[in-house]
Motif scaffolding. Structure first.
Motif, mmCIF file in Angstrom:
data_model
loop_
_atom_site.group_PDB
_atom_site.id
_atom_site.type_symbol
_atom_site.label_atom_id
_atom_site.label_comp_id
_atom_site.label_asym_id
_atom_site.label_seq_id
_atom_site.Cartn_x
_atom_site.Cartn_y
_atom_site.Cartn_z
ATOM 1 N N GLN A 1 60.933 -1.484 84.418
ATOM 2 C CA GLN A 1 60.935 -0.105 83.968
ATOM 3 C C GLN A 1 59.616 0.569 84.326
ATOM 4 O O GLN A 1 58.559 -0.053 84.242
ATOM 5 C CB GLN A 1 61.120 -0.029 82.447
ATOM 6 C CG GLN A 1 62.506 -0.386 81.954
ATOM 7 C CD GLN A 1 63.480 0.776 82.075
ATOM 8 O OE1 GLN A 1 63.156 1.804 82.656
ATOM 9 N NE2 GLN A 1 64.690 0.586 81.554
ATOM 10 N N VAL A 2 59.706 1.812 84.750
ATOM 11 C CA VAL A 2 58.530 2.607 85.087
ATOM 12 C C VAL A 2 58.514 3.832 84.171
ATOM 13 O O VAL A 2 59.536 4.480 83.985
ATOM 14 C CB VAL A 2 58.573 3.051 86.557
ATOM 15 C CG1 VAL A 2 57.423 3.999 86.872
ATOM 16 C CG2 VAL A 2 58.520 1.837 87.478
ATOM 17 N N GLN A 3 57.351 4.105 83.599
ATOM 18 C CA GLN A 3 57.191 5.290 82.769
ATOM 19 C C GLN A 3 56.269 6.278 83.487
ATOM 20 O O GLN A 3 55.253 5.869 84.072
ATOM 21 C CB GLN A 3 56.595 4.936 81.404
ATOM 22 C CG GLN A 3 57.520 4.103 80.520
ATOM 23 C CD GLN A 3 57.513 2.636 80.915
ATOM 24 O OE1 GLN A 3 56.461 2.060 81.179
ATOM 25 N NE2 GLN A 3 58.690 2.033 80.974
ATOM 26 N N LEU A 4 56.635 7.567 83.429
ATOM 27 C CA LEU A 4 55.878 8.613 84.120
ATOM 28 C C LEU A 4 55.550 9.727 83.138
ATOM 29 O O LEU A 4 56.423 10.175 82.382
ATOM 30 C CB LEU A 4 56.712 9.185 85.269
ATOM 31 C CG LEU A 4 57.216 8.177 86.310
ATOM 32 C CD1 LEU A 4 58.184 8.848 87.279
ATOM 33 C CD2 LEU A 4 56.061 7.562 87.070
ATOM 34 N N VAL A 5 54.301 10.165 83.159
ATOM 35 C CA VAL A 5 53.861 11.246 82.266
ATOM 36 C C VAL A 5 53.100 12.284 83.092
ATOM 37 O O VAL A 5 52.041 11.980 83.645
ATOM 38 C CB VAL A 5 52.968 10.728 81.129
ATOM 39 C CG1 VAL A 5 52.514 11.885 80.250
ATOM 40 C CG2 VAL A 5 53.707 9.677 80.306
ATOM 41 N N GLU A 6 53.658 13.496 83.159
ATOM 42 C CA GLU A 6 53.025 14.570 83.924
ATOM 43 C C GLU A 6 52.031 15.348 83.063
ATOM 44 O O GLU A 6 52.153 15.401 81.838
ATOM 45 C CB GLU A 6 54.055 15.588 84.455
ATOM 46 C CG GLU A 6 55.118 15.046 85.372
ATOM 47 C CD GLU A 6 56.421 14.879 84.651
ATOM 48 O OE1 GLU A 6 57.463 14.867 85.319
ATOM 49 O OE2 GLU A 6 56.397 14.750 83.399
ATOM 50 N N SER A 7 51.091 15.990 83.746
ATOM 51 C CA SER A 7 50.169 16.923 83.108
ATOM 52 C C SER A 7 49.676 17.900 84.166
ATOM 53 O O SER A 7 49.874 17.671 85.371
ATOM 54 C CB SER A 7 49.001 16.186 82.458
ATOM 55 O OG SER A 7 48.273 15.464 83.421
ATOM 56 N N GLY A 8 49.034 18.971 83.718
ATOM 57 C CA GLY A 8 48.397 19.884 84.660
ATOM 58 C C GLY A 8 49.121 21.184 84.917
ATOM 59 O O GLY A 8 48.622 22.031 85.659
ATOM 60 N N GLY A 9 50.285 21.375 84.329
ATOM 61 C CA GLY A 9 50.974 22.648 84.513
ATOM 62 C C GLY A 9 50.243 23.773 83.803
ATOM 63 O O GLY A 9 49.270 23.557 83.078
ATOM 64 N N GLY A 10 50.706 24.995 84.017
ATOM 65 C CA GLY A 10 50.092 26.128 83.359
ATOM 66 C C GLY A 10 50.469 27.424 84.034
ATOM 67 O O GLY A 10 51.418 27.473 84.825
ATOM 68 N N SER A 11 49.721 28.465 83.728
ATOM 69 C CA SER A 11 49.967 29.792 84.281
ATOM 70 C C SER A 11 48.833 30.174 85.215
ATOM 71 O O SER A 11 47.657 29.920 84.907
ATOM 72 C CB SER A 11 50.083 30.822 83.155
ATOM 73 O OG SER A 11 51.180 30.527 82.325
ATOM 74 N N VAL A 12 49.189 30.788 86.333
ATOM 75 C CA VAL A 12 48.196 31.184 87.325
ATOM 76 C C VAL A 12 48.703 32.431 88.028
ATOM 77 O O VAL A 12 49.911 32.683 88.079
ATOM 78 C CB VAL A 12 47.956 30.024 88.314
ATOM 79 C CG1 VAL A 12 49.201 29.733 89.138
ATOM 80 C CG2 VAL A 12 46.754 30.268 89.192
ATOM 81 N N GLN A 13 47.775 33.195 88.578
ATOM 82 C CA GLN A 13 48.173 34.378 89.338
ATOM 83 C C GLN A 13 48.557 33.993 90.754
ATOM 84 O O GLN A 13 48.133 32.947 91.280
ATOM 85 C CB GLN A 13 47.038 35.391 89.357
ATOM 86 C CG GLN A 13 46.836 36.090 88.020
ATOM 87 C CD GLN A 13 45.888 37.266 88.118
ATOM 88 O OE1 GLN A 13 44.901 37.216 88.834
ATOM 89 N NE2 GLN A 13 46.203 38.336 87.399
ATOM 90 N N SER A 14 49.346 34.858 91.370
ATOM 91 C CA SER A 14 49.760 34.642 92.743
ATOM 92 C C SER A 14 48.543 34.440 93.641
ATOM 93 O O SER A 14 47.547 35.150 93.522
ATOM 94 C CB SER A 14 50.564 35.854 93.223
ATOM 95 O OG SER A 14 51.017 35.669 94.529
ATOM 96 N N GLY A 15 48.619 33.422 94.497
ATOM 97 C CA GLY A 15 47.503 33.069 95.361
ATOM 98 C C GLY A 15 46.590 32.012 94.787
ATOM 99 O O GLY A 15 45.718 31.485 95.489
ATOM 100 N N GLY A 16 46.780 31.691 93.527
ATOM 101 C CA GLY A 16 45.946 30.698 92.859
ATOM 102 C C GLY A 16 46.385 29.271 93.141
ATOM 103 O O GLY A 16 47.319 29.029 93.918
ATOM 104 N N SER A 17 45.713 28.334 92.472
ATOM 105 C CA SER A 17 45.961 26.910 92.681
ATOM 106 C C SER A 17 46.133 26.183 91.358
ATOM 107 O O SER A 17 45.577 26.592 90.335
ATOM 108 C CB SER A 17 44.788 26.269 93.435
ATOM 109 O OG SER A 17 44.621 26.832 94.719
ATOM 110 N N LEU A 18 46.911 25.111 91.393
ATOM 111 C CA LEU A 18 47.062 24.198 90.273
ATOM 112 C C LEU A 18 47.187 22.789 90.831
ATOM 113 O O LEU A 18 47.709 22.607 91.944
ATOM 114 C CB LEU A 18 48.322 24.509 89.452
ATOM 115 C CG LEU A 18 48.295 25.662 88.464
ATOM 116 C CD1 LEU A 18 49.693 25.883 87.890
ATOM 117 C CD2 LEU A 18 47.295 25.410 87.353
#
Length: 123
Positions: free
Chosen positions: A1-18
């Motif tokens: 079994q493999v467990q995956l946990v994401e992070s790092g999402g959010g809100s940004v303006q057009s042209g920005g980076s995440l």
């Protein structure tokens, strides 16, 4: 079994980076492909980028040149660097892992999924 946990999402303006991160645990030695998918209000998940254990990468045509998938093996963490973001990139993003071969941007190839992280890009 493999467990995956994401992070790092959010809100940004057009042209920005995440940068999205996906921490993996469990029996990761069995994994052949790692990938990022995204899903809007509908039922289908769209393959965005995939990474083979030999280092080969593949991207959805609309993100190629803007998104970069990578993996830190020491940390067992998958990343998706997203630059020049557009409002149409707004979705819930999921990381995924596959232990069998198949089309690398098809969701049916993948058996392990994270819980998802929201990305919102505004004008």
């Amino acid at each position: 079994q493999v467990q995956l946990v994401e992070s790092g999402g959010g809100s940004v303006q057009s042209g920005g980076s995440l940068t999205l991160s996906c921490a993996a645990s469990g029996y990761t030695d069995s994994i052949k492909y790692w990938a990022w998918f995204r899903q809007g209000p509908g039922p289908d998940r769209q393959g965005v980028a995939a990474f083979d254990t030999d280092g080969t990468t593949i991207y959805l045509y609309s993100v190629e040149g803007r998104f970069t998938i990578s993996k830190d093996n020491a940390k067992n963490t998958l990343y998706l660097q997203m630059d020049s973001l557009k409002p149409e990139d707004s979705d819930t993003y999921y990381c995924a892992a596959a232990s069998r071969e198949g089309p690398r941007l098809w969701s049916s190839t993948y058996s392990a999924w994270g819980q998802g992280t929201q990305v919102t890009v505004s004008l």
